[in-house]
Design a protein around this motif. Sequence first.
Motif, PDB file in Angstrom:
ATOM      1  N   ARG A  61      22.706   6.410 -45.153  1.00 59.93           N
ATOM      2  CA  ARG A  61      22.367   7.703 -44.528  1.00 59.93           C
ATOM      3  C   ARG A  61      21.558   8.572 -45.483  1.00 59.93           C
ATOM      4  N   ALA A 105      21.599   3.094 -40.664  1.00 62.65           N
ATOM      5  CA  ALA A 105      21.206   4.501 -40.620  1.00 62.65           C
ATOM      6  C   ALA A 105      19.833   4.669 -39.978  1.00 62.65           C
ATOM      7  N   GLU A 147      18.475   2.869 -37.633  1.00 63.43           N
ATOM      8  CA  GLU A 147      18.566   2.720 -36.178  1.00 63.43           C
ATOM      9  C   GLU A 147      18.945   4.039 -35.523  1.00 63.43           C
ATOM     10  N   GLN A 148      19.858   4.774 -36.162  1.00 64.20           N
ATOM     11  CA  GLN A 148      20.269   6.060 -35.608  1.00 64.20           C
ATOM     12  C   GLN A 148      19.120   7.074 -35.587  1.00 64.20           C
ATOM     13  N   ARG A 149      18.210   6.950 -36.550  1.00 69.33           N
ATOM     14  CA  ARG A 149      17.094   7.893 -36.660  1.00 69.33           C
ATOM     15  C   ARG A 149      15.805   7.353 -36.043  1.00 69.33           C
ATOM     16  N   LYS A 150      15.901   6.223 -35.357  1.00 74.09           N
ATOM     17  CA  LYS A 150      14.748   5.576 -34.735  1.00 74.09           C
ATOM     18  C   LYS A 150      13.666   5.208 -35.751  1.00 74.09           C
TER      19      LYS A 150
END
Length: 357
Positions: free
Chosen positions: A325, A110, A112-115
């Motif tokens: 998430r 999760a 990685e998706q949000r940097k």
Amino acid sequence: MKTVFKKDQAYEHIRRCIVQGKLAPGQKLLQGVALAKQMGVSHITLRSAIARLSREGLVDSMHGRGTFVCQDPGGIVFRTIGVILPSLTRPLTPELAPMHHSVLTSIMGAAEQRKFEIRTLHRGRKHIDSDAIRNMSVDGIVVVIPHSSDAGMLTELRSLGIPLVVYNLLNASLNRWHHCVNIDFARCASDSVAYLHGQGRRKIAFVSCYTLQPDLHPGCLLNGYLARTEELGLSESIVHAGDMDYRPMEFEDAECHLRPHVQKLLDADAIIATHTNEALAVQKVLRECGKKIPADTAVIGWADSAPAESAGLTTWRIPWGAIGREIVERMATLVQAPETPPQLTLLPCELIKRISA
């Protein structure tokens, strides 16, 4: 605890100023000597930090002009989450520490998706080095599966003023002070009783080889079982076959603990267990005594796994993706609004129905 070098502190300080907008795109940094003096580091140390920031596309050093914040620092990691695992005493592998490994993997996915960048700060010890954590300049901290004995550590972390999210803090007197993301264990057991009752089962037993204190998941499952059996007017039957601290359980250990309680197992027409291997051992013991699964006795285990699937065991599946998430989204909110009041989120699991129930 890993040593934090001054060059890393300098890097983290400047990076954080850029991320938080204290240094705007195009803004010029102080001249090297002046900046080094302001930060209390040597000029050589500062140059090393600037070189790292330049490689990451955060700053641009122009000969004769100085160092500037990049206008469009695309692709950089915007936030850093530090992870603390106080109850982890085994190597972090799927086999030896499945719960810790699964939740950390879900958080990393999760993040990685949000940097977000994930950094493990501390593991397997009850005491933390507050100064070292503060110097790492993390934007937030996630504590994974703490116990009641970690209350002092959680209080110390709160005092740092860094956004804090806790996963599976099951002590009700503690989790009201923190941002918590928990599995709804009590609901799983409660819904198990309701499901079995709907199948006509009336002698539903609860089986565990673990200590049943209320701030650990077997105790939470027990609370859910007791509440629903009382609601439905059923007699409770608790087979407490041991008092183990929670850890991955071998099938042979579960079988050994359960055999002295075989009569209670035979008296039940349905069984809810607090570990997959407990449930599998229950099935073996019952079959050896001539019982048919599920015709005579239905069995539900916790939680889903490859052995459970291959054995046709009905179990509960933990929503690892949703956990990661929720933790990361909560952290993103707290970074932007750190005064947000503490909130407890309970995540439901999915009952995977197979031939055992």
